[in-house]
Design an enzyme around this catalytic site. Structure first.
Site, mmCIF file in Angstrom:
data_model
loop_
_atom_site.group_PDB
_atom_site.id
_atom_site.type_symbol
_atom_site.label_atom_id
_atom_site.label_comp_id
_atom_site.label_asym_id
_atom_site.label_seq_id
_atom_site.Cartn_x
_atom_site.Cartn_y
_atom_site.Cartn_z
ATOM 1 N N ARG A 72 14.039 -81.256 52.742
ATOM 2 C CA ARG A 72 13.887 -79.944 53.364
ATOM 3 C C ARG A 72 13.099 -80.125 54.648
ATOM 4 N NH1 ARG A 72 17.278 -77.932 51.154
ATOM 5 N NH2 ARG A 72 17.371 -76.107 49.837
ATOM 6 N N HIS B 24 22.450 -80.330 58.185
ATOM 7 C CA HIS B 24 22.186 -79.917 56.800
ATOM 8 C C HIS B 24 23.486 -79.850 55.987
ATOM 9 C CE1 HIS B 24 19.123 -77.675 54.120
ATOM 10 N NE2 HIS B 24 19.998 -78.316 53.381
ATOM 11 N N GLU C 297 16.010 -74.386 61.392
ATOM 12 C CA GLU C 297 17.477 -74.540 61.305
ATOM 13 C C GLU C 297 18.139 -73.193 61.537
ATOM 14 O OE1 GLU C 297 18.713 -76.303 57.592
ATOM 15 O OE2 GLU C 297 17.296 -77.948 57.772
HETATM 16 C C1 GLV Z 1 20.834 -77.753 50.003
HETATM 17 O O1 GLV Z 1 20.006 -77.938 50.831
HETATM 18 C C2 GLV Z 1 20.517 -77.507 48.630
HETATM 19 O O2 GLV Z 1 19.347 -77.264 48.312
HETATM 20 O O3 GLV Z 1 21.434 -77.529 47.812
#
Ligand code: GLV
Length: 327
Positions: free
Chosen positions: A240, A289, A269
């Site tokens: 993250r 991401h 983001e």
């Molecule tokens: C993506 O970032 C997730 O947490 O699945």
């Protein structure tokens, strides 16, 4: 089904969740979706979820206390994601709303992406692709595009859950020695040696971050930790944004205190400013991401989210209620 026999209504934060057609749902459920191409902000999501029983959301959606206060009919918020730092869990609990997520099914896809970042960063593949695309292949240069070996290197995994351990298995396949560090100790699995964080950083050539974002993991990797990893080190994160101090990372790369890095997640983001310095650091690979972005994985996640909703609305325990936050 609500007792007054109104049809169940399920809001989806955006259109196009793969596998939605095949996902289980309560009989006669009505789907409420935003307009084609729209991605509602927090206020838009509150509006979309007016008068629904359940809401399907993704990582970029923010669900705060105001959402629960405004939408008392909602009984379940189902993430199509494993991370749940974007939902106010205390507020959900206060309003009696169940929050579910999609653990496990995205571990392999995300581990594959972490490994892609490792190879891209360590072998300096982005400048190589850019040069070929620009017609700048040129004459053979014995120094051209030299990276560092992956085979024989030590891989340190910070956060040894489903995804971290899947990264570890890949490391073994690539001939790496694997170390792991988790806040709550994990049983020995014959793949990774459990060590403290500083020891992991000192002994590793490559570090993969696979922790959730919690108050304990915010800023976990800063200048001091990058210096422990050192000038031949590669850092990748599919965890993250905010776990890595991005300014410290840029400084370490520019000053040659770190070999390379790869990030799929960022503090802010999406990055939409083409002048963002993160996008122009030659030894940093940036991805948007996309850890779970395969057709099969996203469809499995959608199915899981809808199964969770169906269970809650049937008065059963959802299979994938989010666990208490851990570092
Ligand atoms: C993506 O970032 C997730 O947490 O699945």
């Amino acid at each position: 089904m609500p007792s007054d026999a109104q049809p169940v209504r399920i809001a989806l934060s955006r259109r196009g969740y793969p596998g939605l057609e095949d996902a289980p749902r309560p009989d006669g459920a009505e789907l409420v979706q935003p307009d084609e191409g729209a991605s509602p902000d927090a206020a838009g999501l509150i509006e979309l979820a007016a008068d629904v029983d359940a809401v399907v959301i993704s990582t970029p959606d923010r669900v705060g206390a105001d959402f629960f206060a405004a939408n008392p009919r909602v009984k379940v918020v189902a993430l199509v994601a494993v991370g749940f730092d974007n939902v106010d869990l205390d507020a959900a609990r206060e309003h009696g709303v169940v929050v579910t997520h999609t653990p496990g099914v995205l571990a392999d896809a995300t581990a594959d992406l972490a490994f892609s970042l490792i190879l891209m960063a360590r072998r300096r593949l982005v400048p190589a692709v850019d040069a070929v695309r620009a017609g700048e292949w040129g004459a053979f240069d014995p120094q051209g595009y030299l990276g560092l070996d992956v085979a024989g290197a030590t891989l340190g995994i910070v956060g040894y859950g489903d995804i971290g351990s899947a990264v570890g298995r890949r490391g073994t396949g690539f001939g790496m020695t694997v170390l792991q560090h988790s806040r709550s100790p994990r049983p020995e699995d014959g793949v990774a040696e459990a060590v403290g964080l500083d020891e992991l950083l000192e002994r590793s050539d490559v570090v993969s971050l696979n922790v959730p974002r919690t108050p304990e993991t915010a800023g976990l990797i800063g200048a001091r930790e990058l210096d422990l990893l050192g000038p031949e080190g590669t850092l990748v994160s599919t965890a993250r944004g905010g776990v890595v101090d991005e300014d410290a990372l840029l400084a370490a790369l520019r000053e040659g205190r770190l070999h390379s890095a790869g990030l799929d997640v960022f503090a802010g983001e999406p990055i939409t400013d083409p002048a963002d310095p993160l996008l122009h650091e030659p030894r940093l690979v940036c991805l948007p991401h996309i850890g779970s972005a395969t057709e099969e994985t996203r469809a499995a996640m959608t199915g899981m989210a809808l199964r969770n909703i169906t269970a809650v609305l049937a008065g059963e325990t959802a299979p994938n209620v989010v666990p208490p936050l851990r570092g």
